[in-house]
Each structure stands twice: as structure tokens, then as C-alpha cells.
Motif scaffolding. Sequence first.
Motif, PDB file in Angstrom:
ATOM      1  N   LYS A  12       0.880  -1.223   0.052  1.00 55.07           N
ATOM      2  CA  LYS A  12      -0.134  -0.067   0.078  1.00 55.07           C
ATOM      3  C   LYS A  12       0.796   1.329  -0.146  1.00 55.07           C
ATOM      4  N   LEU A  13       1.543   1.284  -0.960  1.00 53.61           N
ATOM      5  CA  LEU A  13       2.748   2.358  -1.133  1.00 53.61           C
ATOM      6  C   LEU A  13       1.896   3.776  -1.310  1.00 53.61           C
ATOM      7  N   ASP A  14       0.763   3.731  -1.875  1.00 54.67           N
ATOM      8  CA  ASP A  14      -0.115   5.105  -2.020  1.00 54.67           C
ATOM      9  C   ASP A  14      -0.106   5.751  -0.786  1.00 54.67           C
ATOM     10  N   LEU A  15      -0.276   4.885   0.372  1.00 52.28           N
ATOM     11  CA  LEU A  15      -0.474   5.598   1.636  1.00 52.28           C
ATOM     12  C   LEU A  15       0.682   6.175   2.379  1.00 52.28           C
ATOM     13  N   LEU A  16       1.746   5.954   1.873  1.00 52.80           N
ATOM     14  CA  LEU A  16       3.197   6.430   2.304  1.00 52.80           C
ATOM     15  C   LEU A  16       3.744   7.848   1.733  1.00 52.80           C
ATOM     16  N   ASP A  17       2.611   8.517   1.062  1.00 56.09           N
ATOM     17  CA  ASP A  17       3.174   9.710   0.444  1.00 56.09           C
ATOM     18  C   ASP A  17       3.658  10.758   1.558  1.00 56.09           C
ATOM     19  N   GLU A  18       2.858  10.936   2.751  1.00 55.90           N
ATOM     20  CA  GLU A  18       3.218  12.028   3.513  1.00 55.90           C
ATOM     21  C   GLU A  18       4.030  11.308   4.610  1.00 55.90           C
ATOM     22  N   LEU A  19       4.448  10.119   4.309  1.00 55.25           N
ATOM     23  CA  LEU A  19       5.073   9.453   5.662  1.00 55.25           C
ATOM     24  C   LEU A  19       6.605   9.499   5.312  1.00 55.25           C
ATOM     25  N   VAL A  20       7.049   9.160   3.885  1.00 56.44           N
ATOM     26  CA  VAL A  20       8.252   8.715   3.440  1.00 56.44           C
ATOM     27  C   VAL A  20       8.619   9.696   2.197  1.00 56.44           C
ATOM     28  N   SER A  21       9.948  10.200   2.201  1.00 58.27           N
ATOM     29  CA  SER A  21      10.154  10.996   1.213  1.00 58.27           C
ATOM     30  C   SER A  21      10.030  10.497   0.004  1.00 58.27           C
ATOM     31  N   ALA A  22       9.725  11.281  -1.269  1.00 58.20           N
ATOM     32  CA  ALA A  22       9.376  11.091  -2.416  1.00 58.20           C
ATOM     33  C   ALA A  22      10.671  10.096  -3.057  1.00 58.20           C
ATOM     34  N   GLU A  23      11.911  10.586  -2.774  1.00 58.14           N
ATOM     35  CA  GLU A  23      12.965   9.809  -3.456  1.00 58.14           C
ATOM     36  C   GLU A  23      13.027   8.548  -2.920  1.00 58.14           C
ATOM     37  N   VAL A  24      12.935   8.358  -1.606  1.00 58.16           N
ATOM     38  CA  VAL A  24      12.683   6.973  -0.895  1.00 58.16           C
ATOM     39  C   VAL A  24      11.499   6.076  -1.436  1.00 58.16           C
TER      40      VAL A  24
END
Length: 248
Positions: free
Chosen positions: A119-131
Amino acid sequence: MALRAVPGCGRWLARALVAPGAARVPPPPPAASALPLSGLRPLRPAARFASTAGQGPEAEGPQRRVVVVRITSPFAWLRTRFYYLLIRLYFDQEFSIEEFTRGAKQAFSVVSKLLSQRKLDLLDELVSAEVLQVLKEKISLLPDSHRDALAADIDAIMYTTEGDVRIYYDDDGRKFVSILMRFWYLNGANLPDEVPGETKVFQIVFGDESTKEKRHLLTANYEFQREFTEGAKPDWTITRIEHPRLLE
């Protein structure tokens, strides 16, 4: 960083990591005028893993728990404490490594489960865009067993310790603090005794021969970064995620 992507989680994570450190978006290389204290190497504690057995009147069989013994050099311990003092003096007077560690554990559990579930779409504001971009490429290539092994339940985190602490400025004068956290956690994924890279995976067996449950003791490194420039959002962002021998 906010856990807004997960209903109600954004504000929760911001509160959980209030004062303490956090995730960092890889800012411009610390070529800037960094404090002379930047670039500390991660603590490399020697840890010993053991299981102890105990029985109670209502226990159906031997009950084992994992004990992690940390051995750290006094110099490394004093060095990180000095950094925490600098953070309180110049960035956040209410900073507490104990509170930060509790928040980091919760963030690690949430993010690792989302990674495992793709569910990587839920990580947008948790993880930097590059990572996040790198993660999307790696996750798609992982076998199911390795992907399952990424998830860490909060109660399955056996030990947490801080590693590298950095305080630095970029070329535009923005101020950053980053803290690397290392986690040891139990996971019941169906992994081989040896994973690629010839690194041993610790196995712990719970129960007797008829009811035994094998779980692996795994490690993960998550780095949290926050910008302390005046006017910047008080959010921590995860800027580094490592699950050795699983996510490489």
C-alpha cells in the motif's frame, strides 16, 4: 511528516513524534555549513539474543521470551547525548529521546505493514518522494515470503536503539535534524535459514515440539528527518528505510 494518508494517522504520527526526531527527506548534500558535530557514525551495539523459559500454573507448556542485551561504548553513548543536548538548546526545548523512540516505534510498525501490504500510495506523506520511488521498484520484485517479513507488529518489536544523529544546514541556510533508529523485531514469515548474502537469520522457537512456532528475529533501520527552519512544518519524514537482506 504526517500520517494523513492513513485515515486519522497523519496527525497521530505528528503528535507521536512531537519534540523527538524523525524522518528526513534527503536534503541537499550537507555541503553546507554544517555544525562541526555532523556525520556521526551509527552506534553499532553488540547485542546478544537469548530466550528464557518460564512456566506458570495456567501455562500449557514452556513460555519463552526473547531477551536482547545491548553493549554500547560509553563514548558513543555520550556523543549521542551531546547531540540531544544541542537539539534541546538550539531547536526544541522539549525534545526527549524517550518520547521520540516511542513515536518512532509506532511509525516503524505502521510503515512496515503498509510496505508488506504493498500500500505504497498511503506512504506519500510518511516517506520522502525519493525513497518512495526506490521502494516502489524494489517491492514489486520481492517474493511473498520476503514481503511478509517486512511487517512488524508493535508488540513484536523486541528492541529499539538510536544510531546516527546529525544536525546540519543546507546551502540555503535551512536547518535539519536527522536520527537513525534501529529495530529488532520478530516475524513468522516463511524464510529460509539463510537469506541471500550469507547472513544468518536468527530463529526462535516457541512452545514444545507439538505446538512449536518458529519466528525470525530481523532488523530494520529507519531514518527520520525534520526541518527546523523558522516557518517549516513540525513534521518528521522517513528518508531512509533498510531491511537488511530482505529489501535491497
